[in-house]
Design an enzyme around this catalytic site. Structure first.
Site, PDB file in Angstrom:
ATOM      1  N   SER A   1     -10.422   2.073  -2.226  1.00  0.00           N
ATOM      2  CA  SER A   1     -11.380   2.715  -3.131  1.00  0.00           C
ATOM      3  C   SER A   1     -12.787   2.143  -2.927  1.00  0.00           C
ATOM      4  O   SER A   1     -12.953   1.065  -2.351  1.00  0.00           O
ATOM      5  CB  SER A   1     -10.938   2.484  -4.580  1.00  0.00           C
ATOM      6  OG  SER A   1      -9.568   2.784  -4.723  1.00  0.00           O
TER       7      SER A   1
HETATM    8  C1  LIG Z   1      -6.649   4.711  -3.874  1.00  0.00           C
HETATM    9  S1  LIG Z   1      -5.323   3.919  -3.084  1.00  0.00           S
HETATM   10  C2  LIG Z   1      -5.333   2.275  -3.719  1.00  0.00           C
HETATM   11  C3  LIG Z   1      -6.497   1.461  -3.355  1.00  0.00           C
HETATM   12  C4  LIG Z   1      -6.295   0.003  -3.653  1.00  0.00           C
HETATM   13  N1  LIG Z   1      -6.582  -0.286  -5.017  1.00  0.00           N
HETATM   14  C5  LIG Z   1      -7.124  -0.850  -2.744  1.00  0.00           C
HETATM   15  O1  LIG Z   1      -7.791  -1.774  -3.212  1.00  0.00           O
HETATM   16  O2  LIG Z   1      -7.079  -0.642  -1.529  1.00  0.00           O
HETATM   17  C6  LIG Z   1      -3.883   4.538  -3.923  1.00  0.00           C
HETATM   18  C7  LIG Z   1      -2.589   4.000  -3.377  1.00  0.00           C
HETATM   19  O3  LIG Z   1      -1.538   4.402  -4.240  1.00  0.00           O
HETATM   20  C8  LIG Z   1      -0.389   4.593  -3.434  1.00  0.00           C
HETATM   21  N2  LIG Z   1       0.587   5.347  -4.228  1.00  0.00           N
HETATM   22  C9  LIG Z   1       0.615   6.673  -4.507  1.00  0.00           C
HETATM   23  N3  LIG Z   1       1.658   6.968  -5.298  1.00  0.00           N
HETATM   24  C10 LIG Z   1       2.322   5.805  -5.527  1.00  0.00           C
HETATM   25  C11 LIG Z   1       3.482   5.453  -6.278  1.00  0.00           C
HETATM   26  N4  LIG Z   1       4.201   6.352  -6.954  1.00  0.00           N
HETATM   27  N5  LIG Z   1       3.870   4.151  -6.283  1.00  0.00           N
HETATM   28  C12 LIG Z   1       3.161   3.203  -5.604  1.00  0.00           C
HETATM   29  N6  LIG Z   1       2.063   3.486  -4.869  1.00  0.00           N
HETATM   30  C13 LIG Z   1       1.633   4.767  -4.844  1.00  0.00           C
HETATM   31  C14 LIG Z   1      -0.949   5.292  -2.215  1.00  0.00           C
HETATM   32  O4  LIG Z   1      -0.037   5.246  -1.127  1.00  0.00           O
HETATM   33  C15 LIG Z   1      -2.227   4.507  -1.981  1.00  0.00           C
HETATM   34  O5  LIG Z   1      -1.999   3.403  -1.151  1.00  0.00           O
END
Ligand SMILES: C[S@@+](CC[C@H](N)C(=O)[O-])C[C@H]1O[C@@H](n2cnc3c(N)ncnc32)[C@H](O)[C@@H]1O
Length: 235
Positions: free
Chosen positions: A78
């Site tokens: 993000s």
């Molecule tokens: C916007 S990114 C996160 C960014 C993170 N905060 C960083 O600092 O890099 C959202 C993440 O949520 C994961 N994600 C989506 N659905 C999920 C779920 N049900 N359980 C765990 N992770 C999930 C995606 O694969 C992705 O890696």
């Protein structure tokens, strides 16, 4: 992702001193723009080298206000401002037991580890195996070996370590997954991007014995939550 222009991949040319200057300037920018207030979050942002959580070909863009691609399906790191945007209203602080859903690069996880300190605990869940491997290596290389990393569906929470003081979901949910609300302590807070009427609102929930209080912080744009409580195909 719609709504952002991702800069083109290129070899990194910056030195660690240049990255440090950018990091310090970014922290001043976050304060000036009202995103950052708490001393602990400020110290964490100054300490954790964001460039070390970004794929090699995007490293030079580490401090730009754009999400950058990560290994895995639809995974992104993000924008820099989104960490204080989530952690300030969450009131993330020393000693908290913290659950993150969506490990991504591991950067937000490292920040949380710094903020909660040695008396706290961080658990982070990632559904995408490639993203999980990427983040695990980043965290290990950065010396974080006391974070509980879980490969799986974060919508289900993590019952072995529940209840949590604070929960942060970093992907957009059609509804707040009920297991996460169950696994939040009374007096605890949860923050998540919530899909409502075609937009995403960053929503803060506070749980008490009387029920759940809800506050909308602002509109945001996040990748969709996957898994049981996701909005797309069921996994
Ligand atoms: C916007 S990114 C996160 C960014 C993170 N905060 C960083 O600092 O890099 C959202 C993440 O949520 C994961 N994600 C989506 N659905 C999920 C779920 N049900 N359980 C765990 N992770 C999930 C995606 O694969 C992705 O890696």
């Amino acid at each position: 992702m719609n709504g952002w222009i991702i800069p083109p991949p290129k070899e990194s040319t910056r030195s660690s001193e240049e990255f440090l200057k950018e990091r310090q300037e970014k922290v001043r920018w976050l304060i000036r723009h009202g995103f950052l207030r708490s001393q602990r979050i400020k110290e964490a942002l100054l300490k954790v080298s964001r460039e070390n959580f970004i794929p090699l070909l995007y490293k030079d863009y580490a401090y730009l206000e754009v999400p950058l691609p990560l290994p895995g399906e639809k995974a992104t790191i993000s924008c820099p401002h989104s960490y204080p945007l989530f952690y300030e209203p969450l009131g993330l602080d020393e000693g908290h037991k913290f659950l993150e859903v969506g490990l991504g690069s591991g950067y937000g996880t490292a920040l949380a580890r710094e903020i909660v300190g040695p008396e706290g605990l961080v658990v982070s869940i990632e559904i995408d195996p490639l993203t999980f491997e990427f983040a695990s290596k980043n965290l290990e290389d950065a010396g974080y070996n006391d974070i509980v990393l879980v490969k799986g569906d974060g919508g289900l929470g993590y019952p072995p370590m529940a209840p949590f003081d604070r929960i942060c979901v970093t992907a957009a949910c059609p509804e707040i997954p009920p297991p996460l609300i169950e696994q939040l302590k009374f007096g605890g807070r949860l923050i998540a991007p919530l899909l409502e009427y075609g937009i995403q609102n960053l929503v803060l929930l506070e749980k008490s014995e009387e029920g759940i209080r809800r506050k909308v912080i602002c509109e945001v744009l996040y990748v969709p939550l996957r898994g049981k409580y996701g909005g797309e195909k069921k996994e």
